[in-house]
Design a protein around this motif. Structure first.
Motif, mmCIF file in Angstrom:
data_model
loop_
_atom_site.group_PDB
_atom_site.id
_atom_site.type_symbol
_atom_site.label_atom_id
_atom_site.label_comp_id
_atom_site.label_asym_id
_atom_site.label_seq_id
_atom_site.Cartn_x
_atom_site.Cartn_y
_atom_site.Cartn_z
ATOM 1 N N TRP A 181 0.024 -27.375 28.868
ATOM 2 C CA TRP A 181 -0.404 -26.928 30.285
ATOM 3 C C TRP A 181 -1.976 -27.260 30.309
ATOM 4 O O TRP A 181 -2.820 -27.182 29.523
ATOM 5 C CB TRP A 181 -0.484 -25.588 30.377
ATOM 6 N N HIS A 182 -2.226 -28.244 31.637
ATOM 7 C CA HIS A 182 -3.436 -28.748 31.714
ATOM 8 C C HIS A 182 -3.732 -29.106 33.283
ATOM 9 O O HIS A 182 -2.573 -29.336 34.021
ATOM 10 C CB HIS A 182 -3.800 -30.131 30.815
ATOM 11 N N THR A 183 -4.881 -29.459 33.631
ATOM 12 C CA THR A 183 -5.096 -30.176 34.893
ATOM 13 C C THR A 183 -5.740 -31.459 34.418
ATOM 14 O O THR A 183 -6.226 -31.450 33.238
ATOM 15 C CB THR A 183 -6.085 -29.337 35.789
ATOM 16 N N ASP A 184 -5.636 -32.405 35.395
ATOM 17 C CA ASP A 184 -6.095 -33.887 35.098
ATOM 18 C C ASP A 184 -7.575 -33.854 35.554
ATOM 19 O O ASP A 184 -7.978 -33.165 36.280
ATOM 20 C CB ASP A 184 -5.248 -34.898 35.795
ATOM 21 N N GLY A 185 -8.181 -34.981 34.763
ATOM 22 C CA GLY A 185 -9.707 -35.208 35.271
ATOM 23 C C GLY A 185 -9.751 -35.718 36.526
ATOM 24 O O GLY A 185 -10.780 -36.115 36.959
ATOM 25 N N PHE A 244 -1.975 -26.942 37.936
ATOM 26 C CA PHE A 244 -1.597 -26.847 36.562
ATOM 27 C C PHE A 244 -0.373 -27.463 36.174
ATOM 28 O O PHE A 244 0.711 -27.110 36.807
ATOM 29 C CB PHE A 244 -1.699 -25.507 36.077
ATOM 30 N N HIS A 245 -0.057 -28.251 35.027
ATOM 31 C CA HIS A 245 0.966 -28.702 34.997
ATOM 32 C C HIS A 245 1.279 -29.325 33.367
ATOM 33 O O HIS A 245 0.364 -29.033 32.524
ATOM 34 C CB HIS A 245 1.292 -30.319 35.743
ATOM 35 N N GLY A 246 2.543 -29.556 32.941
ATOM 36 C CA GLY A 246 2.922 -29.837 31.484
ATOM 37 C C GLY A 246 4.059 -30.490 31.453
ATOM 38 O O GLY A 246 4.689 -30.560 32.538
HETATM 39 FE FE LIG Z 1 -1.439 -34.488 33.376
#
Ligand SMILES: [Fe+2]
Ligand SMILES: O=C(O)CCC(=O)C(=O)O
Length: 325
Positions: A181-185, A244-246
């Motif tokens: 799980w993360h958000t992109d920069g 938020f995605h993964g």
């Molecule tokens: Fe991503």
């Protein structure tokens, strides 16, 4: 009821800074096959686009996701795409060439226990096809229709393009090969899946259906959605810094994706934080490009398009395009 997600969350806050220093020292910069020819030397052709047949489904704007304020001064949350499934963007020949190019780039990939553990960064620097595609006005117009704003390739080279290679996780390292799980920069991100669905099991692209402030990995409730991909060349577009995605772990095969990041040249705003970029590539490798990025972001939009050798894309181009949803 609280439910533990099977995907971990990538380092945030102070641990992000720690991971930036770890990235500076990690052997991730050692690529699999140093010296291998990474470029298929294939040129891009606009005939690889099927812009008239592009189908955008499951479209959600930032407003639909619950954002009331726009992160971008030039557009409203209703106008900015938060997430969309995109099919029919590339011709069959275009998909064949992109798959070849990305297969070849795997020799330059490196592995670490990162958000996406096996990846080749800065694909535009190693692949003629990917570089020319990203600089093509026709391609940028297609991305404009999906995103809802005019875009240029992101000026930060190492964040501009990345190929991800997912394999089933190895037992000895729970975080290996997992798209946490993360958000992109970066904000405007096109994730092009280049594997056929029968080449792998698992590996679903998932996102949190709500603003980032509501994301709680231990209490995701009913807010996790997945984006099925029915054929290679299909893509998931996201407003990467606000969604938020993964990617769920693979249980078989290999999943390859080309992730492209863009910037809106009509706004100097960029969400990239030094520590976010440095956690990908290490502190030292990030310092000089970071200063260059600040300079590039301040350039007028017309300059940014001109330096790519293409006529500027404007909001008027958005008004004159039609998309089937
Ligand atoms: Fe991503
Ligand atoms: O491989 C994908 O579909 C998405 C990967 C991703 O989220 C990323 O590289 O930031």
């Amino acid at each position: 009821m609280k439910r533990q997600s099977e995907l971990p969350v990538f380092a945030q806050g102070l641990s992000r800074i720690r991971s930036a220093f770890q990235a500076s020292m990690s052997p991730a910069s050692r690529c699999k096959h140093p010296g291998a020819l990474l470029d298929t030397l294939q040129h891009w052709s606009d005939s690889y686009l099927r812009s008239d047949d592009v189908c955008i489904s499951a479209h959600r704007s930032l407003a639909d996701l619950g954002y009331t304020q726009s992160p971008l001064s030039v557009s409203m949350p209703e106008q900015l795409t938060a997430l969309a499934q995109v099919s029919g963007l590339f011709s069959d020949q275009g998909v064949v060439q992109l798959r070849r190019a990305c297969y070849q780039l795997e020799a330059g990939s490196s592995t670490s226990s990162w958000i996406i553990s096996n990846r080749t960064r800065a694909a535009t620097e190693s692949s003629t096809l990917v570089r020319e595609m990203m600089n093509s006005r026709a391609f940028l117009l297609a991305v404009l229709r999906i995103a809802g704003v005019p875009l240029v390739p992101h000026p930060f080279l190492r964040a501009r393009s990345q190929v991800n290679y997912f394999y089933p996780p190895q037992v000895h390292d729970a975080k290996a090969q997992i798209g946490m799980w993360h958000t992109d920069g970066t904000s405007f991100v096109l994730n092009i899946v280049l594997s056929e669905p029968d080449e792998y099991d698992g590996g679903a692209f998932v996102y949190f259906d709500g603003p980032v402030e509501h994301f709680d990995v231990e209490d995701l409730g009913q807010h996790v959605r997945s984006c099925p991909v029915s054929t290679s060349g299909d893509a998931v577009y996201i407003y990467g810094s606000r969604v938020f995605h993964g990617v769920r772990p693979l249980t078989r095969g290999r999943r390859m994706s080309l992730v492209l990041s863009f910037h809106c040249p009509y706004s100097p705003e960029d969400v990239n934080k030094f520590w976010h970029l440095a956690s990908d590539d290490g502190v030292l490798k990030t310092i000089r490009p970071w200063f260059r990025l600040q300079r590039d972001l301040a350039r007028p939009a017309s300059d940014q398009y001109q330096s790519m050798g293409i006529a500027p894309i404007t909001f008027a181009d958005l008004a004159s395009t039609k998309v089937s949803r």
